[in-house]
Design a protein around this motif. Sequence first.
Motif, short mmCIF file in Angstrom:
data_model
loop_
_atom_site.label_atom_id
_atom_site.label_comp_id
_atom_site.label_asym_id
_atom_site.label_seq_id
_atom_site.Cartn_x
_atom_site.Cartn_y
_atom_site.Cartn_z
N GLU A 90 0.96 -1.32 -0.05
CA GLU A 90 -0.05 -0.06 0.12
C GLU A 90 0.92 1.31 0.08
O GLU A 90 0.40 2.42 0.52
CB GLU A 90 -0.92 -0.06 1.14
CG GLU A 90 -1.95 -1.11 1.20
CD GLU A 90 -2.84 -0.98 -0.09
OE1 GLU A 90 -3.44 -0.03 -0.14
OE2 GLU A 90 -2.87 -1.73 -0.97
N THR A 91 2.19 1.10 -0.50
CA THR A 91 3.13 2.20 -0.64
C THR A 91 3.28 2.50 -1.78
O THR A 91 3.93 1.33 -2.62
CB THR A 91 4.18 1.96 0.31
OG1 THR A 91 3.71 2.16 1.78
CG2 THR A 91 5.13 3.34 0.19
N VAL A 92 3.24 3.80 -2.48
CA VAL A 92 3.83 4.10 -3.93
C VAL A 92 5.03 5.08 -3.55
O VAL A 92 4.87 6.21 -3.08
CB VAL A 92 2.81 4.68 -4.89
CG1 VAL A 92 3.41 5.37 -6.22
CG2 VAL A 92 1.63 3.70 -5.00
N THR A 93 6.17 4.70 -4.33
CA THR A 93 7.21 5.51 -4.24
C THR A 93 7.10 6.37 -5.61
O THR A 93 7.44 5.70 -6.60
CB THR A 93 8.63 4.72 -3.96
OG1 THR A 93 8.48 4.10 -2.72
CG2 THR A 93 9.80 5.68 -4.00
N ARG A 94 7.53 7.66 -5.32
CA ARG A 94 7.28 8.71 -6.24
C ARG A 94 8.77 8.86 -7.29
O ARG A 94 9.83 8.14 -6.70
CB ARG A 94 7.03 9.87 -6.00
CG ARG A 94 5.75 10.08 -5.33
CD ARG A 94 5.13 11.41 -5.04
NE ARG A 94 6.05 12.27 -4.46
CZ ARG A 94 5.89 13.27 -3.70
NH1 ARG A 94 4.64 13.61 -3.11
NH2 ARG A 94 6.78 14.38 -3.28
N ALA A 99 7.98 8.08 -0.75
CA ALA A 99 6.92 7.49 -0.51
C ALA A 99 5.63 7.73 -0.06
O ALA A 99 5.71 8.74 0.98
CB ALA A 99 7.57 6.22 0.62
N VAL A 100 4.60 7.49 -0.54
CA VAL A 100 3.25 7.72 -0.36
C VAL A 100 2.33 6.70 0.13
O VAL A 100 2.24 5.79 -0.83
CB VAL A 100 2.67 8.38 -1.41
CG1 VAL A 100 1.14 9.11 -1.19
CG2 VAL A 100 3.51 9.96 -1.89
N ASP A 101 1.78 6.63 1.34
CA ASP A 101 1.02 5.59 1.87
C ASP A 101 -0.25 5.83 1.22
O ASP A 101 -0.98 6.80 1.63
CB ASP A 101 0.87 5.71 3.43
CG ASP A 101 0.01 4.50 4.15
OD1 ASP A 101 -0.66 3.99 3.39
OD2 ASP A 101 0.19 4.53 5.33
N LEU A 102 -0.97 4.72 0.50
CA LEU A 102 -2.21 4.97 -0.09
C LEU A 102 -3.26 5.07 0.82
O LEU A 102 -4.43 5.47 0.44
CB LEU A 102 -2.42 3.72 -1.11
CG LEU A 102 -1.50 3.65 -2.02
CD1 LEU A 102 -1.93 2.57 -3.01
CD2 LEU A 102 -1.36 5.11 -3.00
N ALA A 103 -3.12 4.87 2.14
CA ALA A 103 -4.36 4.90 3.09
C ALA A 103 -3.88 6.24 4.10
O ALA A 103 -4.50 6.34 5.06
CB ALA A 103 -4.51 3.58 4.00
N SER A 104 -2.94 7.11 3.62
CA SER A 104 -2.80 8.09 4.49
C SER A 104 -3.64 9.36 4.85
O SER A 104 -3.52 10.08 5.50
CB SER A 104 -1.18 8.50 4.20
OG SER A 104 -1.23 9.33 2.88
N ASP A 105 -4.51 9.41 3.70
CA ASP A 105 -5.25 10.25 3.53
C ASP A 105 -6.49 10.27 2.76
O ASP A 105 -6.65 9.02 2.38
CB ASP A 105 -4.60 11.70 2.74
CG ASP A 105 -5.15 13.12 3.54
OD1 ASP A 105 -6.21 13.48 3.41
OD2 ASP A 105 -4.05 13.97 3.68
N THR A 106 -7.30 11.19 2.47
CA THR A 106 -8.53 10.88 1.71
C THR A 106 -8.03 10.48 0.10
O THR A 106 -6.80 10.87 -0.29
CB THR A 106 -9.24 12.03 1.26
OG1 THR A 106 -8.75 13.05 0.44
CG2 THR A 106 -9.80 12.89 2.49
#
Length: 268
Positions: A90-94, A99-106
Amino acid sequence: MGDPVLHERLPSAPWMTPVGRKLPGIAPLDMAEWLVTDEAYGGQMALRDRLIAEARGRVWAETPVSEAASAELLETVIAHLPEGFSRRGETVTRPDGVAVDLASDTPLVVAARLVQEDLCLLQKPDGAEEHVLTAAVLCFPASWTLAEKIGRPLTAIHIPVAQYDDGIAPRVQRLFDGIKPGRPLWRQNALLYADPTLFQPATEAQPRVTPTTRPDYLRSERQCLLRLPRTGAVVFSIHTYVLPFERLTPEQQAELARHPIEYAGRSV
């Protein structure tokens, strides 16, 4: 708020083709070409992250009716990320290593933290005549304010744009009604700016005044429209280029000189 992030080149100039010079200047687009990463990605994304963290209320707005469409938009963004991204669970690295957690925000905010494009969602309520702006992350506004536009229909969104009159408004609405899933559209504008700052909101009461002489910077928005198949919402994405005039190619500068400089002031 927000430092300028300048581009080295403008890959597409709207004044170079007859289609681009005529409003609304719409052309078909391959889904594979929807999202773009370029040499300004790192700088623009660092600024986007800072704006979302420090000025969230000025760059983000969502209404309750947009919840399902926002989730579908994130799914669509992930499915069409350009080269340079990687995903692990559930993490995408740009491409810039963040690294952006896909569940970190709306879902909408997460999508906006992945791509350079500002992302707006427009939906047409049952029985309504126009699409309404129901959600957006707008970090790089070209002289408009999200708080004034959220929840409003297309005609009201375009106040005070002079070109968006009784002739163009119905054409744009028919365009929105006719967008098919998997068949996005795109256009590109050109705007004259003396200030290269990316975050430049302006109110309807105090709109930006287009310079009467050519300033130092060109601001150009690659605007794409696509329909989400499940919810039917229309995504309006905006990829912003800002560069000094001297970085235009000789051909772009020469062709721009052949057309009235007022063209570059269009903000539709």
